[in-house]
Motif scaffolding. Sequence first.
Motif, short mmCIF file in Angstrom:
data_model
loop_
_atom_site.label_atom_id
_atom_site.label_comp_id
_atom_site.label_asym_id
_atom_site.label_seq_id
_atom_site.Cartn_x
_atom_site.Cartn_y
_atom_site.Cartn_z
N VAL A 127 0.82 -1.21 0.00
CA VAL A 127 0.00 0.00 0.00
C VAL A 127 0.85 1.26 0.00
CG1 VAL A 127 -1.91 -1.17 1.14
CG2 VAL A 127 -0.27 0.13 2.51
N VAL A 128 2.15 1.10 -0.06
CA VAL A 128 3.04 2.27 -0.11
C VAL A 128 2.89 2.97 -1.46
CG1 VAL A 128 5.46 2.97 -0.22
CG2 VAL A 128 4.69 1.40 1.58
N ASP A 129 2.81 4.29 -1.42
CA ASP A 129 2.64 5.06 -2.65
C ASP A 129 3.98 5.42 -3.30
OD1 ASP A 129 0.05 6.34 -0.82
OD2 ASP A 129 -0.31 5.54 -2.82
N SER A 130 4.97 5.69 -2.47
CA SER A 130 6.27 6.08 -3.02
C SER A 130 7.39 5.46 -2.20
CB SER A 130 6.43 7.61 -2.99
OG SER A 130 5.49 8.23 -3.82
N TRP A 131 8.42 5.05 -2.90
CA TRP A 131 9.62 4.49 -2.26
C TRP A 131 10.83 5.35 -2.60
CZ3 TRP A 131 9.08 0.46 0.98
CH2 TRP A 131 8.00 -0.41 0.82
N GLY A 132 11.69 5.51 -1.61
CA GLY A 132 13.00 6.05 -1.90
C GLY A 132 13.93 4.92 -2.30
N GLN A 133 15.13 5.28 -2.75
CA GLN A 133 16.08 4.23 -3.06
C GLN A 133 16.57 3.63 -1.75
OE1 GLN A 133 17.03 7.22 -2.56
NE2 GLN A 133 19.14 7.28 -1.91
N GLY A 134 17.01 2.41 -1.75
CA GLY A 134 17.43 1.76 -0.53
C GLY A 134 18.81 2.21 -0.10
N THR A 135 19.06 2.05 1.19
CA THR A 135 20.39 2.30 1.74
C THR A 135 20.76 1.10 2.60
OG1 THR A 135 21.77 3.88 2.96
CG2 THR A 135 19.50 3.63 3.73
N LEU A 136 21.94 0.56 2.38
CA LEU A 136 22.33 -0.69 3.00
C LEU A 136 22.89 -0.46 4.40
CD1 LEU A 136 22.86 -3.76 2.86
CD2 LEU A 136 25.06 -3.22 1.79
N VAL A 137 22.36 -1.21 5.34
CA VAL A 137 22.86 -1.24 6.71
C VAL A 137 23.40 -2.63 6.99
CG1 VAL A 137 22.25 -1.10 9.15
CG2 VAL A 137 21.28 0.55 7.52
N THR A 138 24.66 -2.70 7.37
CA THR A 138 25.29 -3.98 7.66
C THR A 138 25.81 -3.94 9.09
OG1 THR A 138 25.98 -4.23 5.35
CG2 THR A 138 27.04 -5.65 6.98
#
Length: 122
Positions: free
Chosen positions: A108-119
């Motif tokens: 149901v999300v309308d907009s996504w940002g680009q992902g950012t990796l957390v390790t």
Amino acid sequence: VQLQASGGGLVQAGGSLRLSCATSGRAYTKYHIGWFRQAPGNEREFVAAIGWSSSRYADSVEGRFTISRENDENMVYLQMNGLKPDDTAVYYCAAWRRTRGMVVTGNVVDSWGQGTLVTVSS
């Protein structure tokens, strides 16, 4: 609404990171803004969301993560403390219409940002 996430990186278990999400102007007036994450082999899952005067968290991060917002700067932050290896994932900033409630699934999300990796290393 446009979203841009940043702030991921590599940290040892027990450490902290702060993720940032830049939103298009006054997105918070129409949308909840929040964070999802997706670990390898797993589905994308809800992490946290912020509304007008309240916030919600997944049980797995409650008490360790804090979501906040700076309206004047159109920014949303996710402060992550006490990080665990299980927190390792790509984190996504997301926006969805307020009528859908604060705790939602990704469909149901309308907009996504680009992902950012957390390790998080053990």
